[in-house]
Design an enzyme around this catalytic site. Structure first.
Site, PDB file in Angstrom:
ATOM      1  N   TYR A 171       0.840  -1.208   0.000  1.00  0.00           N
ATOM      2  CA  TYR A 171       0.000   0.000   0.000  1.00  0.00           C
ATOM      3  C   TYR A 171       0.874   1.256   0.000  1.00  0.00           C
ATOM      4  O   TYR A 171       0.654   2.193  -0.785  1.00  0.00           O
ATOM      5  CB  TYR A 171      -0.896  -0.047   1.235  1.00  0.00           C
ATOM      6  CG  TYR A 171      -1.722   1.182   1.468  1.00  0.00           C
ATOM      7  CD1 TYR A 171      -2.914   1.383   0.775  1.00  0.00           C
ATOM      8  CD2 TYR A 171      -1.321   2.161   2.379  1.00  0.00           C
ATOM      9  CE1 TYR A 171      -3.683   2.517   1.000  1.00  0.00           C
ATOM     10  CE2 TYR A 171      -2.082   3.293   2.600  1.00  0.00           C
ATOM     11  CZ  TYR A 171      -3.264   3.468   1.912  1.00  0.00           C
ATOM     12  OH  TYR A 171      -4.021   4.586   2.123  1.00  0.00           O
TER      13      TYR A 171
ATOM     14  N   LYS B  73       1.071   4.432  -2.681  1.00  0.00           N
ATOM     15  CA  LYS B  73       0.755   5.829  -2.364  1.00  0.00           C
ATOM     16  C   LYS B  73       1.972   6.733  -2.593  1.00  0.00           C
ATOM     17  O   LYS B  73       1.818   7.900  -2.954  1.00  0.00           O
ATOM     18  CB  LYS B  73       0.226   5.944  -0.928  1.00  0.00           C
ATOM     19  CG  LYS B  73      -1.130   5.242  -0.742  1.00  0.00           C
ATOM     20  CD  LYS B  73      -2.242   5.853  -1.595  1.00  0.00           C
ATOM     21  CE  LYS B  73      -3.596   5.214  -1.346  1.00  0.00           C
ATOM     22  NZ  LYS B  73      -4.711   5.843  -2.031  1.00  0.00           N
TER      23      LYS B  73
HETATM   24  P1  NAP Z   1     -13.406   2.388   2.190  1.00  0.00           P
HETATM   25  O1  NAP Z   1     -14.231   2.802   3.355  1.00  0.00           O
HETATM   26  O2  NAP Z   1     -13.014   0.949   2.078  1.00  0.00           O
HETATM   27  O3  NAP Z   1     -14.121   2.834   0.839  1.00  0.00           O
HETATM   28  C1  NAP Z   1     -13.473   2.584  -0.382  1.00  0.00           C
HETATM   29  C2  NAP Z   1     -14.403   2.890  -1.536  1.00  0.00           C
HETATM   30  O4  NAP Z   1     -13.698   2.567  -2.747  1.00  0.00           O
HETATM   31  C3  NAP Z   1     -15.676   2.075  -1.525  1.00  0.00           C
HETATM   32  O5  NAP Z   1     -16.738   2.888  -1.982  1.00  0.00           O
HETATM   33  C4  NAP Z   1     -15.379   0.944  -2.512  1.00  0.00           C
HETATM   34  O6  NAP Z   1     -16.607   0.529  -3.079  1.00  0.00           O
HETATM   35  C5  NAP Z   1     -14.465   1.651  -3.515  1.00  0.00           C
HETATM   36  N1  NAP Z   1     -13.552   0.748  -4.217  1.00  0.00           N
HETATM   37  C6  NAP Z   1     -12.669  -0.124  -3.674  1.00  0.00           C
HETATM   38  N2  NAP Z   1     -12.027  -0.787  -4.652  1.00  0.00           N
HETATM   39  C7  NAP Z   1     -12.525  -0.329  -5.828  1.00  0.00           C
HETATM   40  C8  NAP Z   1     -12.270  -0.632  -7.173  1.00  0.00           C
HETATM   41  N3  NAP Z   1     -11.380  -1.555  -7.549  1.00  0.00           N
HETATM   42  N4  NAP Z   1     -12.964   0.056  -8.133  1.00  0.00           N
HETATM   43  C9  NAP Z   1     -13.880   0.984  -7.788  1.00  0.00           C
HETATM   44  N5  NAP Z   1     -14.163   1.321  -6.520  1.00  0.00           N
HETATM   45  C10 NAP Z   1     -13.492   0.654  -5.555  1.00  0.00           C
HETATM   46  O7  NAP Z   1     -12.008   3.212   2.136  1.00  0.00           O
HETATM   47  P2  NAP Z   1     -11.605   4.633   2.765  1.00  0.00           P
HETATM   48  O8  NAP Z   1     -11.023   4.411   4.107  1.00  0.00           O
HETATM   49  O9  NAP Z   1     -12.706   5.608   2.602  1.00  0.00           O
HETATM   50  O10 NAP Z   1     -10.391   5.034   1.786  1.00  0.00           O
HETATM   51  C11 NAP Z   1     -10.608   5.795   0.613  1.00  0.00           C
HETATM   52  C12 NAP Z   1      -9.281   6.271   0.071  1.00  0.00           C
HETATM   53  O11 NAP Z   1      -8.583   6.994   1.078  1.00  0.00           O
HETATM   54  C13 NAP Z   1      -8.344   5.146  -0.370  1.00  0.00           C
HETATM   55  O12 NAP Z   1      -7.632   5.545  -1.521  1.00  0.00           O
HETATM   56  C14 NAP Z   1      -7.396   5.018   0.808  1.00  0.00           C
HETATM   57  O13 NAP Z   1      -6.148   4.503   0.439  1.00  0.00           O
HETATM   58  C15 NAP Z   1      -7.282   6.474   1.240  1.00  0.00           C
HETATM   59  N6  NAP Z   1      -6.868   6.631   2.633  1.00  0.00           N
HETATM   60  C16 NAP Z   1      -7.689   6.268   3.656  1.00  0.00           C
HETATM   61  C17 NAP Z   1      -7.269   6.464   4.962  1.00  0.00           C
HETATM   62  C18 NAP Z   1      -8.144   6.147   6.129  1.00  0.00           C
HETATM   63  O14 NAP Z   1      -7.681   6.380   7.265  1.00  0.00           O
HETATM   64  N7  NAP Z   1      -9.352   5.684   5.972  1.00  0.00           N
HETATM   65  C19 NAP Z   1      -5.988   6.978   5.225  1.00  0.00           C
HETATM   66  C20 NAP Z   1      -5.161   7.315   4.153  1.00  0.00           C
HETATM   67  C21 NAP Z   1      -5.610   7.140   2.863  1.00  0.00           C
HETATM   68  P3  NAP Z   1     -16.830  -0.918  -3.755  1.00  0.00           P
HETATM   69  O15 NAP Z   1     -16.176  -1.921  -2.835  1.00  0.00           O
HETATM   70  O16 NAP Z   1     -18.300  -1.033  -3.881  1.00  0.00           O
HETATM   71  O17 NAP Z   1     -16.176  -0.836  -5.086  1.00  0.00           O
END
Ligand code: NAP
Length: 257
Positions: free
Chosen positions: A156, A160
């Site tokens: 991951y 990033k």
């Molecule tokens: P999440 O709650 O798991 O939501 C991820 C979303 O992306 C879901 O709507 C999922 O929907 C969609 N998704 C996953 N794989 C996909 C694919 N192959 N094609 C299309 N859609 C896809 O994740 P999150 O925590 O909100 O994270 C969102 C972003 O923020 C990510 O890029 C993550 O790396 C980044 N981020 C998050 C955090 C954190 O603390 N949460 C920290 C740093 C960075 P479906 O499964 O229905 O496709």
């Protein structure tokens, strides 16, 4: 303020977690939002929520790691709304596995979604933005891989770090078309993915290392993305903003209150 009034915005991963926050904040600010995910139930729900608050949204079902899906996503957006003004590319996954257990399949899967997905989503949307001589691209990156490391997330972190490298070069190439490319680096944000993929113990440990003492909310990331997508940010490109409650500041655990 309606900074996004009548702007057409694609939000990948826009139905859960941070993406859901982005979809709702942009829609509240006047945008027409195309939510892009794989699961229809979640997509329908966020579109309904946006309509309930008087916003405009629809969904497209697609996988960001598929070139065909990304091309169809851009085509659908143009057919439905006439153009693409903003791409918030946010879809990403963070399955935890230590290097000693990590398989090539684990590595490839995370790379396909997070890094190849970024290239494919931008590639699919940029042509229309270039024709219009206008575009804002905001990519959800991470502090992990750019400012910090995290056990179990080597694949991951590599994606990033790669995303931030991509942002810098895409920004240079697209500047002549009045397209900006920037990123938001979330710290630890309370989302469905955080809960299911990393769990309670991880969340508690993170909280203890954040000067603000708590995890962030999806809206905290959405407002940073909204600024980077606004006309006020028209001269900012190739940059990333950490939104992390100060998590990357302390030199040691003794520096956290
Ligand atoms: P999440 O709650 O798991 O939501 C991820 C979303 O992306 C879901 O709507 C999922 O929907 C969609 N998704 C996953 N794989 C996909 C694919 N192959 N094609 C299309 N859609 C896809 O994740 P999150 O925590 O909100 O994270 C969102 C972003 O923020 C990510 O890029 C993550 O790396 C980044 N981020 C998050 C955090 C954190 O603390 N949460 C920290 C740093 C960075 P479906 O499964 O229905 O496709």
């Amino acid at each position: 303020m309606e900074r996004m009034k009548d702007k057409v915005v694609i939000v990948t991963g826009g139905a859960r977690g941070i993406g859901r926050g982005i979809s709702k904040v942009f829609a509240k600010d006047g945008a027409k939002v195309l939510v892009v995910v794989r699961s229809e139930d979640a997509a329908k729900k966020v579109v309904e929520e946006i309509k309930e608050i008087g916003g405009e949204a629809s969904y497209f079902l697609g996988d960001v790691s598929s070139q065909e899906d990304m091309e169809n996503m851009a085509k659908t957006c143009i057919e439905r709304y006439g153009r693409i003004d903003v791409l918030c590319h946010n879809a990403g996954i963070f399955p935890e596995v230590r290097l000693k257990d990590m398989t090539v399949e684990d590595w490839d899967h995370v790379n396909d979604v997070n890094l190849k997905g970024t290239f494919l989503a931008v590639k699919a949307c940029m042509e229309n933005m270039m024709e219009n001589k206008y575009g804002r691209i905001v990519i959800t990156s991470s502090i992990t891989g750019n400012k910090t490391g995290n056990p179990g997330l080597a694949h991951y972190a590599a994606t990033k770090g790669g995303v931030n490298g991509f942002i810098k070069t895409a920004a240079i190439e697209l500047a002549q078309y009045n397209i900006t490319v920037n990123g938001v680096e979330p710290g630890n944000i309370m989302t469905e993915g955080m809960d299911s993929q990393l769990g309670e113990e991880y969340i508690k440990a993170q909280e203890a290392s954040i000067p603000m003492g708590k995890l962030g909310k999806p809206e905290d990331i959405a407002y940073a993305a909204l600024f980077l997508a606004s006309d006020e940010a028209k001269y900012i490109t190739g940059q990333t903003i950490a939104v992390d409650g100060g998590q990357t500041l302390p030199e040691s655990m003794f520096a956290v209150n």
